[in-house]
Every structure is written in C-alpha cells, then in structure tokens.
Design a protein around this motif. Structure first.
Motif, PDB file in Angstrom:
ATOM      1  N   VAL A 191       0.841  -1.203   0.000  1.00  0.00           N
ATOM      2  CA  VAL A 191       0.000   0.000   0.000  1.00  0.00           C
ATOM      3  C   VAL A 191       0.870   1.245   0.000  1.00  0.00           C
ATOM      4  CG1 VAL A 191      -1.614   1.372   1.370  1.00  0.00           C
ATOM      5  CG2 VAL A 191      -1.978  -1.077   1.101  1.00  0.00           C
ATOM      6  N   ALA A 192       1.846   1.291   0.899  1.00  0.00           N
ATOM      7  CA  ALA A 192       2.723   2.459   0.983  1.00  0.00           C
ATOM      8  C   ALA A 192       3.514   2.647  -0.303  1.00  0.00           C
ATOM      9  CB  ALA A 192       3.664   2.319   2.176  1.00  0.00           C
ATOM     10  N   ARG A 193       4.035   1.551  -0.859  1.00  0.00           N
ATOM     11  CA  ARG A 193       4.791   1.664  -2.118  1.00  0.00           C
ATOM     12  C   ARG A 193       3.919   2.223  -3.233  1.00  0.00           C
ATOM     13  NH1 ARG A 193       6.370  -3.545  -0.848  1.00  0.00           N
ATOM     14  NH2 ARG A 193       5.209  -4.406  -2.612  1.00  0.00           N
ATOM     15  N   ASN A 194       2.706   1.715  -3.330  1.00  0.00           N
ATOM     16  CA  ASN A 194       1.822   2.161  -4.402  1.00  0.00           C
ATOM     17  C   ASN A 194       1.409   3.618  -4.216  1.00  0.00           C
ATOM     18  OD1 ASN A 194       1.873  -0.297  -5.734  1.00  0.00           O
ATOM     19  ND2 ASN A 194       0.119  -1.113  -4.620  1.00  0.00           N
ATOM     20  N   GLN A 195       1.170   4.021  -2.968  1.00  0.00           N
ATOM     21  CA  GLN A 195       0.822   5.413  -2.711  1.00  0.00           C
ATOM     22  C   GLN A 195       1.953   6.340  -3.155  1.00  0.00           C
ATOM     23  OE1 GLN A 195      -0.014   5.226   1.495  1.00  0.00           O
ATOM     24  NE2 GLN A 195      -2.227   5.216   1.177  1.00  0.00           N
ATOM     25  N   MET A 196       3.174   6.026  -2.723  1.00  0.00           N
ATOM     26  CA  MET A 196       4.310   6.865  -3.089  1.00  0.00           C
ATOM     27  C   MET A 196       4.564   6.837  -4.595  1.00  0.00           C
ATOM     28  SD  MET A 196       7.136   6.540  -0.059  1.00  0.00           S
ATOM     29  CE  MET A 196       7.231   4.749  -0.079  1.00  0.00           C
TER      30      MET A 196
END
Length: 313
Positions: A191-196
């Motif tokens: 999730v964090a990777r995709n958000q960034m």
C-alpha cells in the motif's frame, strides 16, 4: 498481563541496530499475530464502547481513553474473520496504536507477550499467498509462524487517501525537471509503495521500488557491479524504517559506510510517532525524515532535492 501493559511504553524507547519488538496477540483462533511495539501507545481491557453511525461494520464504536475519544476497530472482522460478539468484548483487549498521525484501537481477543527479535529474522510472506491479504511479514517462533499484519492496508481500506500532488507544491517547471530524475522507494507495505509511486510518477519522476532494505542494498550493489554510480542513477532514496530482513536505519548506515554510495540523498519515512525517530535519523546519517503518508509533504521533500540538484533556489 500487568507486566505486558506496564512495559509497552518503556519498550518503545528501543530503536536502531536492526532490532524490533513485537507485541503478540490473538484473534478468534490459536494463531498468533504481531504488531511492532513502536506503534503501540497503550494496551488495556476493553471498556464500554459508545456506538456511532459508521460506514463499515468493523468499527464497533468509540472508546473514551485518557481524555481522548478513539475509534475501535474489530481487527478480526477487518481482516475477514468472524467478529467478536458484543457480549464477549468485556473479556477482550484494546491495542491503542498510532499510524500515519491517526489514533485508533484494535479490538483483539488476547494479548500474549512482547517478543524481542531482529528484523533479519522476519521475512516477507510467501509469494504463493498472493497480494490480496493483510500480511506484511512472518516470523517463525517456537516452531510456529507469527503473522505480522499490514495495518496500512487495513487503514487504506477504511480511509482511502488521495495521492494527487497539488500544483501549488510542484509547478509545471518542476514537473518538467522531474522527468529527468529517478527515485528509489523502499517499503515492505505494498500500500505504501503504491501510494508513493502514484504521487511521484504524477510529478513526472521515474520510480524504482524495493520491498525492504536488503533488496534495496542488493539493487545498489548490482549497479556498482556494472560500473554504474548510484548517485547518478537516483535523485534520492526514500525508505521506510520498519521493514523485515533489513530496516531503514541499517540500510542508511550501510549506504553511509560505503564510500561509493555515501553521498546518496536518503530520506527516512515512518508511520511511527515520537522524537526518537528524529534523533535516530541524525545518528545514522539520513538527510531527512518524513512522517508518512501525505502526497504534498512527500512532493515538497522531492521538489527541494530537485531544486538543489538543478541549482535552483
């Protein structure tokens, strides 16, 4: 149990050296789950809850704790398991956590103990289980697997976050300059990777990602083995702190200790709270610290770096 409750705040002072501590807890089966103690503010017996209108049934109400009103999430239901019956909540516990500047409490069946371990003993979930799950890591302990839940995935499902960057933060000129640069992002949460990634690619940047510090370091070593200079390949490295196999502090230390990579611009980010993060950022030699996730704050950090490299203001 009182020993666990009393020690949580004291344990959160430990940081660095690729170490971590897990608070172990259980849901409706004998399976053990873990959560990073650094994320835990408090553990207590579940009090009476004030029911409120809600968009998801997993939010069971509000708890009034030490002058704060905190939403209570039935963690079993949030990850697709059977919810705790209302009449059984009195025998359950709340784990009060703070993620990404949001405070909430997880309703769990039991709290077992605090386990001291190393990040390099914690592994990513097997690829065979797919991406549609709430696990971010696993740990083998006493012959059984402890499952570490991806809280950021749960929160993203409950509270969707925009990844769009304001044009006030990055104008057309900066976005044009961004097209010439590449950023390495390191985070164990998909999730964090995709958000960034969405935010940075929205600026025009090229993005390379790694799931943890060990993979990121291997990527840098791979560039060096080909005679490439990571400082020329990447504008900067943006790394999570808490990751399996190698945490962000250790990754930053390794980058600084190798003369071939020591000039890489490194920004650490985390969902944790507390001043100890800032002191550790300085100790390991990172260039900055970012509490995740806000697309405009992320963009501001990158824009400053672009202007620094391009010789602007």
């Amino acid at each position: 149990m009182s020993g666990i409750l009393d020690s949580v705040n004291l344990r959160t002072q430990m940081v660095g050296q690729n170490r971590m501590e897990l608070l172990l807890f259980g849901l409706e089966t004998d399976q053990r789950f873990g959560i990073n103690v650094f994320k835990v503010r408090e553990v207590l017996q579940c009090p009476d809850l004030t029911e409120v209108p809600r968009q998801t049934s997993a939010i069971k109400g509000m708890a009034h704790i030490r002058g704060e009103t905190i939403p209570v999430l039935d963690l079993s239901e949030a990850v697709g398991r059977d919810p705790v019956p209302k009449e059984e909540r009195v025998r359950c516990f709340l784990i009060v956590v703070e993620y990404n500047r949001r405070i909430l409490a997880f309703l769990v069946r039991r709290v077992d103990r605090i386990l001291n371990t190393q990040w390099d003993q914690i592994n990513a979930p097997p690829a065979e289980i797919g991406v549609e799950n709430y696990l971010t890591a696993i740990l083998e302990y006493e012959g059984k697997l402890i499952e570490i839940i991806d809280v950021e995935q749960i929160l993203a499902d409950l509270y969707p976050t925009s990844t769009e960057v304001s044009h006030e933060v990055a104008d057309a000129g900066v976005r044009k300059q961004a097209e010439e640069h590449q950023v390495l992002i390191v985070d164990d949460s998909s999730v964090a990777r995709n958000q960034m990634r969405r935010s940075l690619e929205g600026l025009g940047l090229k993005v390379t990602s790694a799931n943890n510090g060990r993979i990121a370091w291997g990527l840098l070593e791979g560039l060096l083995s080909k005679g490439m200079d990571p400082n020329e390949v990447f504008l900067m490295v943006i790394s999570d702190i808490e990751m399996p196999e190698m945490d962000g502090y250790t990754l930053t230390s390794m980058i600084r200790e190798d003369e071939r990579t020591r000039d890489l611009h490194v920004v650490l980010h985390t969902s944790l709270s507390g001043g100890f993060n800032v002191s550790m950022v300085k100790k390991v030699g990172a260039n900055g610290f970012l509490a995740k996730f806000d697309p405009n704050e992320l963009a501001e950090v990158v824009v400053r770096r672009i202007r620094q490299v391009e010789g602007g203001s």
